[in-house]
Scaffold this motif. Structure first.
Motif, mmCIF file in Angstrom:
data_model
loop_
_atom_site.group_PDB
_atom_site.id
_atom_site.type_symbol
_atom_site.label_atom_id
_atom_site.label_comp_id
_atom_site.label_asym_id
_atom_site.label_seq_id
_atom_site.Cartn_x
_atom_site.Cartn_y
_atom_site.Cartn_z
ATOM 1 N N ASN A 72 0.725 -1.496 0.338
ATOM 2 C CA ASN A 72 -0.178 -0.126 0.606
ATOM 3 C C ASN A 72 1.015 0.745 0.038
ATOM 4 O O ASN A 72 0.163 2.463 -0.599
ATOM 5 C CB ASN A 72 -0.690 -0.306 1.396
ATOM 6 C CG ASN A 72 -2.306 -0.927 1.465
ATOM 7 O OD1 ASN A 72 -2.220 -1.590 -0.127
ATOM 8 N ND2 ASN A 72 -2.538 -1.254 2.249
ATOM 9 N N ASN A 93 2.065 2.043 -6.193
ATOM 10 C CA ASN A 93 0.947 2.805 -5.359
ATOM 11 C C ASN A 93 1.733 3.906 -5.115
ATOM 12 O O ASN A 93 0.742 5.174 -4.917
ATOM 13 C CB ASN A 93 0.749 1.901 -3.741
ATOM 14 C CG ASN A 93 -0.670 1.382 -3.891
ATOM 15 O OD1 ASN A 93 -1.029 1.481 -5.057
ATOM 16 N ND2 ASN A 93 -0.206 -0.315 -3.735
ATOM 17 N N ARG A 128 -4.367 -2.875 -4.238
ATOM 18 C CA ARG A 128 -4.534 -3.996 -3.748
ATOM 19 C C ARG A 128 -3.844 -4.800 -4.283
ATOM 20 O O ARG A 128 -4.003 -6.185 -5.119
ATOM 21 C CB ARG A 128 -5.382 -4.533 -2.624
ATOM 22 C CG ARG A 128 -6.193 -3.951 -1.795
ATOM 23 C CD ARG A 128 -7.107 -4.767 -0.734
ATOM 24 N NE ARG A 128 -6.039 -6.197 -0.027
ATOM 25 C CZ ARG A 128 -6.415 -6.908 0.751
ATOM 26 N NH1 ARG A 128 -8.198 -6.948 1.118
ATOM 27 N NH2 ARG A 128 -5.961 -7.664 0.884
ATOM 28 N N TYR A 184 -1.435 -9.516 -0.842
ATOM 29 C CA TYR A 184 -2.294 -10.272 0.482
ATOM 30 C C TYR A 184 -3.522 -10.650 -0.637
ATOM 31 O O TYR A 184 -4.470 -10.510 0.816
ATOM 32 C CB TYR A 184 -2.787 -8.748 1.815
ATOM 33 C CG TYR A 184 -1.125 -8.364 2.515
ATOM 34 C CD1 TYR A 184 -0.433 -9.663 2.624
ATOM 35 C CD2 TYR A 184 -1.041 -6.992 2.607
ATOM 36 C CE1 TYR A 184 0.856 -8.921 3.573
ATOM 37 C CE2 TYR A 184 0.129 -6.772 2.941
ATOM 38 C CZ TYR A 184 1.231 -7.438 3.020
ATOM 39 O OH TYR A 184 2.617 -7.184 4.141
ATOM 40 N N ASN A 185 -3.521 -10.835 -1.384
ATOM 41 C CA ASN A 185 -4.536 -11.175 -2.306
ATOM 42 C C ASN A 185 -4.215 -13.032 -2.831
ATOM 43 O O ASN A 185 -2.786 -12.858 -3.640
ATOM 44 C CB ASN A 185 -5.359 -10.142 -2.775
ATOM 45 C CG ASN A 185 -4.776 -9.645 -3.838
ATOM 46 O OD1 ASN A 185 -3.895 -9.926 -4.085
ATOM 47 N ND2 ASN A 185 -5.373 -8.453 -3.452
#
Length: 273
Positions: free
Chosen positions: A119, A124, A138, A141-142
């Motif tokens: 982030n 970003n 995002r 973390y996915n």
């Protein structure tokens, strides 16, 4: 048995014993745990098939492995094809760059993606600075973050064997096609691509096999939101613990890998012929 054969058997016996104790015995122990409770049973496998969470983890692992393999094909095939057309010096430089990640720990490379895609990461910050986004995207973390990390780690494993296969192609075939009036596009689609098929399939199978056992990358870049088989095994062994279910899940993974390895060997044999 002749004296030479007997002498060889005596010399090889310690190595064979070490291999049995270090490699085969743990596998046999795992197989034994997966079929005992403490009497012989298959209930651990039935439990895995009847529990949605385990089926979901197996499905996630297969899907991520397939998408990682597809990503390596999309990125690695054009790269390898381009490397093949370079000068010897250019190919050497590119090979060094492809091999460079092997000199850096996977753990360090995985954490580096947090610095790049987090982030408050470089990407970003750049997107916010130029006004393309109003809030950080995002990337990690996915499942996207896991895919980026696994493709980054496994891309050299796809490129290197594919490059070795491309290097064995007989240039006279392409020269003959060009002399008969075929364009470069026709040579690629009708000659080069079919010839490279077995090599691509073998390299893709290797990447798929390796991605099935990933642990560090989904644990860090998944942020606990993306669970693969290796992460589930860690929970079953260290947190619950449930060694018998972990052994059954490991056996399923091992059988899958062995089947894929057999396919890989057949494809490599076809490529060599």
């Amino acid at each position: 048995m002749k004296n030479g054969e007997l002498r060889f058997a005596v010399m090889a016996a310690p190595l064979l014993l070490f291999m049995v104790l270090a490699f085969n015995l743990p596998v046999l122990t795992m197989l034994g745990w997966s079929f005992t409770n403490p009497t012989p049973t298959a209930q651990h496998y039935l439990y895995l098939l009847e529990t949605p969470v385990y089926l979901r983890v197996i499905g996630n692992t297969m899907r991520i492995a397939a998408m990682t393999t597809l990503g390596c094909i999309i990125l690695g095939y054009p790269l390898t094809y381009w490397m093949r057309g370079l000068s010897p010096r250019g190919r050497s430089i590119c090979l060094v760059l492809v091999l460079l990640p092997f000199w850096i720990s996977i753990l360090i490379r995985t954490y580096a993606w947090i610095v790049i895609l987090g982030n408050d990461g470089i990407v970003n910050r750049a997107l916010l600075a130029i006004g393309l986004v109003d809030e950080p995207l995002r990337f990690i973390y996915n499942e996207l973050g896991v895919l980026i990390g696994t493709i980054n780690v496994l891309l050299p494993f796809f490129v290197l064997p594919l490059y070795a296969a491309f290097s064995r192609f007989d240039e006279r075939c392409f020269q003959a096609a060009a002399s008969l009036g075929a364009s470069r596009r026709a040579i690629f689609w009708r000659l080069f691509l079919p010839m490279s098929g077995p090599a691509v399939a073998a390299s893709a199978t290797l990447v798929f096999i390796l991605s099935l056992g990933f642990y560090i990358t989904p644990a860090i870049l998944g942020g606990g939101n993306v669970t693969m088989i290796a992460n589930m095994l860690d929970d079953l062994i260290n947190s619950l613990p449930n060694w018998e279910t972990a052994a059954a899940l490991s056996t399923i993974l091992m059988i899958t890998v062995l089947l894929l390895y057999a396919i890989n060997q057949r494809l490599r044999a076809g490529d060599a012929n």
